[in-house]
Design an enzyme around this catalytic site. Structure first.
Site, PDB file in Angstrom:
ATOM      1  N   SER A 555       0.855  -1.195   0.000  1.00 17.86           N
ATOM      2  CA  SER A 555       0.000   0.000   0.000  1.00 17.86           C
ATOM      3  C   SER A 555       0.882   1.233   0.000  1.00 17.86           C
ATOM      4  O   SER A 555       2.024   1.201   0.479  1.00 17.86           O
ATOM      5  CB  SER A 555      -0.898   0.008   1.231  1.00 17.86           C
ATOM      6  OG  SER A 555      -1.543   1.257   1.388  1.00 17.86           O
ATOM      7  N   TYR A 568      -2.794  -0.818  10.500  1.00 19.40           N
ATOM      8  CA  TYR A 568      -2.802  -1.134   9.071  1.00 19.40           C
ATOM      9  C   TYR A 568      -1.500  -0.697   8.411  1.00 19.40           C
ATOM     10  O   TYR A 568      -0.846  -1.466   7.701  1.00 19.40           O
ATOM     11  CB  TYR A 568      -3.998  -0.462   8.395  1.00 19.40           C
ATOM     12  CG  TYR A 568      -4.073  -0.672   6.904  1.00 19.40           C
ATOM     13  CD1 TYR A 568      -4.605  -1.840   6.372  1.00 19.40           C
ATOM     14  CD2 TYR A 568      -3.613   0.304   6.020  1.00 19.40           C
ATOM     15  CE1 TYR A 568      -4.673  -2.035   4.999  1.00 19.40           C
ATOM     16  CE2 TYR A 568      -3.674   0.117   4.642  1.00 19.40           C
ATOM     17  CZ  TYR A 568      -4.207  -1.059   4.142  1.00 19.40           C
ATOM     18  OH  TYR A 568      -4.272  -1.249   2.780  1.00 19.40           O
TER      19      TYR A 568
END
Length: 678
Positions: A555, A568
């Site tokens: 990501s 996350y």
């Protein structure tokens, strides 16, 4: 509107071809003669409709028929110069076509056109080939059929074989068909129904005779120590050996594999006559083309360890290649096609099963089915007599026929990911599903792994048959489930070439609201899960010695400090560094490891739909339905990132153009300056 004669031919073909007792997949051909008006003259002309080159009787459609003028086909008898001109006669068939001619005529066209019968079937039933390959096949034919089916000595398919059968039908007006030595059966009739009934009668009589007169143990007594292993140990050993065998079978070119441990195979592998019969190879031309001149047989008992089996397989493979080179050199002529490869297409492992190989899964599966047919042929022939296939010289003439080579050269160029096997985690929706779809479209075999088995299987079904994709259930936090998914993959497709670590979840919370449980869950799924998948996959990739790719869907948050995102983003940073670490460690095995850093992908995402989207929208003070546009507007390019954009990056990273790239992270975020890699 379809001609009634053609309609009846197609219906008969589909009925005959849908039953494997009658013929193998893509094997045999059928025909019908009838009349139509010639648009050029307005006169009635007699035509032959016959299954063209390639295709399958069970699924035959009108587009798969070659259409020829019977008068011009018969006229070829006047220019035929003997068996040395067989290849020229196939080329001459183009001049007998009616109109555009439909499908390309096959090498068996003369068998149908020269026989004085309106309807002709040529099939490859195991029972019929058993009679055709028995040492005393001619005598058996007389005894079984009493003149209703006549013996035709082996001849390579072509114009002369058509003349041979035509002469036999003329000399035996009461015959309904023939046993073609070493090959199969042919039957004919005045009507479509009669031809079909005659085909079925020849097959049924062969089956009945074998059942009533054959020995109970045609392969001899079972060999002690070669009996099938129990189910679980057998499958475990198969999974352990599959990558090794696939690597060996891919020495000349990468292949996809298929495994079967059907009872018919296991019984054959436990028999006393196995070594002798395996060495004889197959006989029917279709079998030879799919399975090669003979299989490679592991000559160890079932309880041999994996390590012992691997060592012996490597020795046998070296010997097989040398033997195949000698076979090629012995029979090749100056105008023979170049050798296509010396690796086996069928590998037999006593107590375990059969591995078969091909350029794609369907070809590998069909090769295995053909060898099962060959086992059944051997059983029938040995139960009545002695199995005596055509000679190796004749096998070579089939395998390296110039016409077969021309057919291969006409095949389309393989796609970029053809013969590669991919495992994508979290692939039932969103990014994973888009990646799986793109890889399948580029020719890969794909395994869709997901927590939800039903969704995984549904996503796989959207991509095509199980020859293209399968769905498996896998919780990536569970090492046993990950290993099970890898084993399913290697048994389904022979091995593994490409892994995409995509499975994930997202918890959007500030530091003080993030619990230890949140942290553990986030890291278990993505950091630990990616580690477990990569570890299990790496064993296969190393064993195969074919290189490979590992892709991490990380990501932009792995480098961008977004708000309220501690668990996350830290996990994504963990994944990002796994890429660097594994790129260094696995590079010596030819395995490339790369990562992709997307921005928020909202559309189709299971993560966003499960609450992450609402949390992120709340963090930014917008409505959830505005989130995708919000993400787009904060990028340099002002574009929304879609699952397909990430899939495109996977395609490029794992394709031939970036064969020298490893340890790289590619941003797919439409330009987020704060996430630029430094």
């Amino acid at each position: 509107m379809t001609n009634p004669t053609v309609a009846a031919l197609l219906a008969r073909s589909n009925r005959l071809g849908s039953n494997p007792k009658n013929t193998n997949y893509a094997g045999g051909n059928t025909s019908a003669k009838g009349t139509e008006t010639d648009p050029a003259t307005g006169e009635q002309v007699e035509l032959l409709w016959v299954k063209g080159s390639g295709g399958d009787l069970g699924t035959l459609k009108e587009s798969g028929l070659a259409v020829l003028r019977v008068d011009r086909l018969l006229a070829l008898k006047g220019v035929y110069q003997g068996v040395d001109s067989e290849d020229e006669m196939i080329a001459a068939l183009d001049y007998t076509l009616h109109g555009r001619g439909g499908a390309a005529p096959s090498i068996d066209t003369a068998m149908h056109g020269l026989v004085d019968a309106a309807h002709v079937d040529h099939l490859h039933p195991s029972s019929g080939i058993a009679i055709a390959t028995a040492t005393d096949g001619e005598a058996l034919t007389k005894e079984i059929y009493g003149g209703k089916a006549v013996w035709v000595p082996w001849r390579r398919p072509g114009f002369q074989l058509g003349l041979d059968i035509a002469a036999i039908t003329e000399a035996n007006p009461g015959a309904i068909g023939a046993i073609l030595g070493g090959h199969g059966i042919t039957a004919w009739g005045d009507t479509s129904d009669e031809a079909e009934a005659n085909s079925l009668e020849i097959i049924a009589k062969a089956e009945k005779y074998i059942a009533e007169h054959g020995r109970n143990d045609p392969f001899g007594a079972p060999l002690a120590g070669f009996e099938p292993l129990p189910d679980e140990p057998r499958r475990a050993k198969a999974a352990a050996l599959a990558p090794i065998i696939r690597g060996l079978a891919s020495t000349d070119r990468r292949v996809v594999g298929h495994f079967t441990d059907a009872d018919v195979v296991l019984d054959f592998l436990a028999s006393a006559e196995l070594p002798r019969l395996a060495a004889l190879g197959t006989s029917c031309p279709d079998h030879i083309l799919r399975t090669k001149v003979k299989p490679m047989l592991l000559d160890l008992p079932a309880n041999a360890s994996v390590e012992q089996s691997v060592a012996r397989l490597k020795e046998l493979h070296k010997a097989y290649r040398a033997d195949y080179q000698e076979y090629y050199d012995r029979y090749a002529t100056p105008d023979s096609p170049v050798m296509r490869g010396a690796d086996p297409l069928i590998v037999l492992v006593p107590g375990v099963g059969m591995f078969s190989y091909g350029a794609d899964k369907q070809t590998a599966r069909v090769a295995g089915e053909f060898y099962v047919d060959a086992i059944n042929v051997m059983r029938g022939a040995e139960s009545l007599s002695t199995y005596a296939p055509i000679s190796d010289e004749e096998k070579f003439r089939i395998e390296y026929w110039a016409l077969e080579e021309a057919k291969l050269q006409r095949m389309p160029k393989p796609k970029s990911h053809a013969s590669r096997v991919a495992l994508v985690t979290g692939a039932a929706s969103g990014i994973g599903k888009a990646i799986a779809s793109r890889l399948a479209a580029e020719g890969a075999c794909v395994v869709i792994a997901d927590l939800d088995l039903e969704k995984a299987q549904a996503a796989a079904a959207e991509l095509g048959s199980t020859d293209v994709a399968i769905g498996v259930q896998a919780n990536v936090t569970d090492e046993a489930q990950v290993q099970a998914a890898i084993e399913v993959t290697v048994l389904a497709f022979g091995g593994l070439d490409l892994v995409v670590n995509n499975a994930g979840l997202a918890l959007s919370k500030p530091l003080l609201d993030t619990t230890a449980e949140d942290w553990d869950l986030q890291h278990d799924v993505m950091a630990k899960g990616s580690f477990l998948v990569s570890k299990a996959a790496a064993r296969v990739l190393i064993d195969q010695q074919l290189g490979g790719d590992v892709i991490y869907i990380s990501s932009k948050n792995s480098v961008f400090a977004g708000p309220n995102n501690i668990a996350y983003s830290a996990t994504k940073a963990d994944q990002a560094h796994q890429v660097r670490l594994l790129a260094v460690e696995l590079g010596k095995h030819g395995v490339k490891v790369n990562g992709i850093n997307p921005d928020g992908v909202v559309r189709g995402s299971g993560i966003f739909a499960a609450g992450w989207g609402a949390n992120r929208a709340n963090t930014y003070g917008i409505k959830e339905e505005e989130l995708s546009m919000f993400y787009a507007q904060r990028t340099i390019l002002k574009r929304e990132v879609l699952p397909e954009n990430v899939a495109n990056a996977v395609y490029v990273l794992t394709g031939p153009e970036l064969s020298h790239t490893t340890g790289l992270h590619i941003p797919v975020d439409a330009g987020v300056a704060a996430a630029f890699l430094r």
